[in-house]
Design an enzyme around this catalytic site. Structure first.
Site, PDB file in Angstrom:
ATOM      1  N   SER A   4       0.911  -1.239  -0.105  1.00 19.21           N
ATOM      2  CA  SER A   4       0.348  -0.198  -0.506  1.00 19.21           C
ATOM      3  C   SER A   4       0.848   1.479  -0.193  1.00 19.21           C
ATOM      4  O   SER A   4       1.288   1.256  -0.382  1.00 19.21           O
ATOM      5  CB  SER A   4      -0.701   0.168   0.867  1.00 19.21           C
ATOM      6  OG  SER A   4      -2.245   1.075   1.697  1.00 19.21           O
ATOM      7  N   ASP A  35     -10.407  -3.100  -6.092  1.00 15.68           N
ATOM      8  CA  ASP A  35      -9.462  -1.931  -4.844  1.00 15.68           C
ATOM      9  C   ASP A  35      -9.156  -1.025  -5.974  1.00 15.68           C
ATOM     10  O   ASP A  35      -9.132  -1.089  -6.964  1.00 15.68           O
ATOM     11  CB  ASP A  35      -8.619  -2.366  -4.723  1.00 15.68           C
ATOM     12  CG  ASP A  35      -7.411  -1.845  -4.246  1.00 15.68           C
ATOM     13  OD1 ASP A  35      -7.847  -0.810  -3.461  1.00 15.68           O
ATOM     14  OD2 ASP A  35      -5.892  -2.045  -3.931  1.00 15.68           O
ATOM     15  N   HIS A  55      -8.096  -4.853  -0.501  1.00  9.26           N
ATOM     16  CA  HIS A  55      -7.289  -3.419  -0.644  1.00  9.26           C
ATOM     17  C   HIS A  55      -7.285  -4.428   1.245  1.00  9.26           C
ATOM     18  O   HIS A  55      -8.041  -4.403   2.190  1.00  9.26           O
ATOM     19  CB  HIS A  55      -7.496  -2.271  -0.137  1.00  9.26           C
ATOM     20  CG  HIS A  55      -6.027  -1.414  -0.177  1.00  9.26           C
ATOM     21  ND1 HIS A  55      -5.500  -1.472  -1.023  1.00  9.26           N
ATOM     22  CD2 HIS A  55      -5.693  -1.459   0.909  1.00  9.26           C
ATOM     23  CE1 HIS A  55      -4.515  -0.579  -0.606  1.00  9.26           C
ATOM     24  NE2 HIS A  55      -3.836  -0.464   0.365  1.00  9.26           N
TER      25      HIS A  55
END
Length: 409
Positions: free
Chosen positions: A195, A349, A379
């Site tokens: 991320s 996502d 996610h």
């Protein structure tokens, strides 16, 4: 008598508040949240998101009451619930240039230097810690027979951008200079980011390209990273804006907080109205929706992008165009020098298209890419790989893909 009545009324008010907040969060979940159709164990998924949403909501309430900031409240609960499993790994807490790091070294002896992994965790610059990612790092170190360095970079609310990136860069450089000390082969170092950690990993690779005094990083592993903060009208941003755990609202909240931007600029950021037309013409060939493969195309009518130019917004938001924030828009000469990559994308996502665009950029410049696309994931799922009833098949599939790729380095 009166004090007893007052105490009873206060207790009743607290109970009503707790009940009201819980019911509001539950209602908000069912009214706004889209559960992807391919997600297995949908009831568990809803329970998990409800708990996440409830924690964030109570954190926001405590922040407004000036008791505790939301990120601090979330981090406290996250760390309290973290289970530190040790997969036959020696764990050492250190400081690299005042940055807290955690070193994971397999206990088994090795006749030759091991590969090294620099791991940068996710969490939007607000969540995540060395403790919450401890078990994941232990597992990766053992399964890949690698020396793994996890970086405990500083986060919000006290430390907005660029503190986190600087911490990651500082710790990475220190590690690269000390590889022999930790028994690491200088020709087999992998940088892995999840991320926002993936964003930091991509930026660090570009920053270090000209450093002849450091070993070159051999490969990059980017797990559903955010790679640009320019075009928020890509198909995945529109299709998946209400999909947990990174909804579009949460994403833009993290961005506003991380870059210390006034919330009044939210719509300008989403529409790209701060971007001059000549600048967009330069970036369109890399960031335009027409670069997304047809099967990921959006059935919703694509809005005009960027929106009408807002001259006053440009000085406030122009840093989003910097490659340290949006590494996806680095020049071709930079992209061509990057190491081979494993890119992990999640179909449901908001950041999916960042990975697709980055994949195209790397491949166009001849950089080898292994792409692992997850249809039944969401996610943040990687962190749940060992959470038993709240572990999903996608969690293990992703970590196995990372292990398999890394072992080939």
């Amino acid at each position: 008598m009166l004090p007893l009545i007052a105490s009873g009324l206060f207790l009743a008010a607290i109970c009503l508040l707790v009940l009201g907040v819980n019911l509001w969060v539950l209602l908000d979940h069912f009214l706004k949240i889209d559960v992807p159709p391919s997600i297995p164990q949908r009831t568990r998924f809803r329970i998990l998101h409800y708990a996440f949403h409830l924690t964030v909501t109570w954190g926001n309430i405590l922040e407004k009451l000036r008791i505790c900031s939301m990120p601090k409240f979330f981090q406290f609960l996250q760390d309290a619930m973290a289970i530190k499993r040790n997969y036959k790994v020696v764990v050492t807490d250190l400081y690299f240039e005042e940055v807290p790091v955690r070193l994971f070294q397999p206990k088994a002896t090795s006749s030759s230097p091991r590969r090294g992994i620099i791991f940068l965790h996710g969490g939007g610059g607000m969540f995540g810690s060395l403790d919450s990612y401890h078990t994941l790092c232990c597992f990766l170190a053992r399964e890949t027979d690698s020396v793994l360095l996890a970086v405990g970079y500083r986060k919000l609310p006290e430390h907005p951008h660029p503190v986190g990136l600087q911490d990651c860069l500082c710790a990475s450089i220190h590690f690269l200079k000390s590889l022999k000390t930790y028994g690491v082969d200088p020709s087999r170092v992998v940088i892995c980011g999840e991320s926002i950690g993936g964003s930091a990993a991509a930026s660090i690779l570009q920053i270090l390209l000209g450093r002849l005094d450091l070993p070159k990083i051999r490969a990059q592993v980017l797990i559903y990273p955010i790679l640009q903060a320019i075009n928020f009208q890509l198909p995945s941003h529109l299709q998946n804006q209400n999909v947990p755990f990174l909804t579009r609202d949460l994403m833009i909240t993290c961005i506003l907080n991380y870059f210390s931007i006034d919330p009044s600029w939210k719509d300008v950021i989403l529409t790209g109205s701060y971007i001059p037309q000549d600048t967009w013409m330069k970036y369109r060939k890399w960031l335009g929706s027409d670069n997304i493969p047809q099967r990921f195309g959006n059935k919703i009518q694509q809005p005009e992008f960027p929106g009408p130019f807002n001259k006053s917004a440009y000085p406030e938001l122009k840093d989003f165009l910097d490659i340290k924030i949006s590494p996806l828009v680095a020049d071709n000469e930079v992209i061509a020098q990057l190491p081979e990559a494993l890119l992990v994308s999640i179909h449901w996502d908001v950041l999916r298209d960042d990975i697709l665009l980055y994949k195209k950029r790397l491949e166009d410049q001849g950089v080898p890419v292994t792409w692992y696309h997850v249809e039944d994931g969401f996610h943040g799922c990687l962190l749940l790989f060992d959470k038993k009833i709240f572990s999903f098949p996608c969690c293990w599939n992703i970590i196995n893909a990372v292990v398999s790729f890394t072992k080939e380095i």
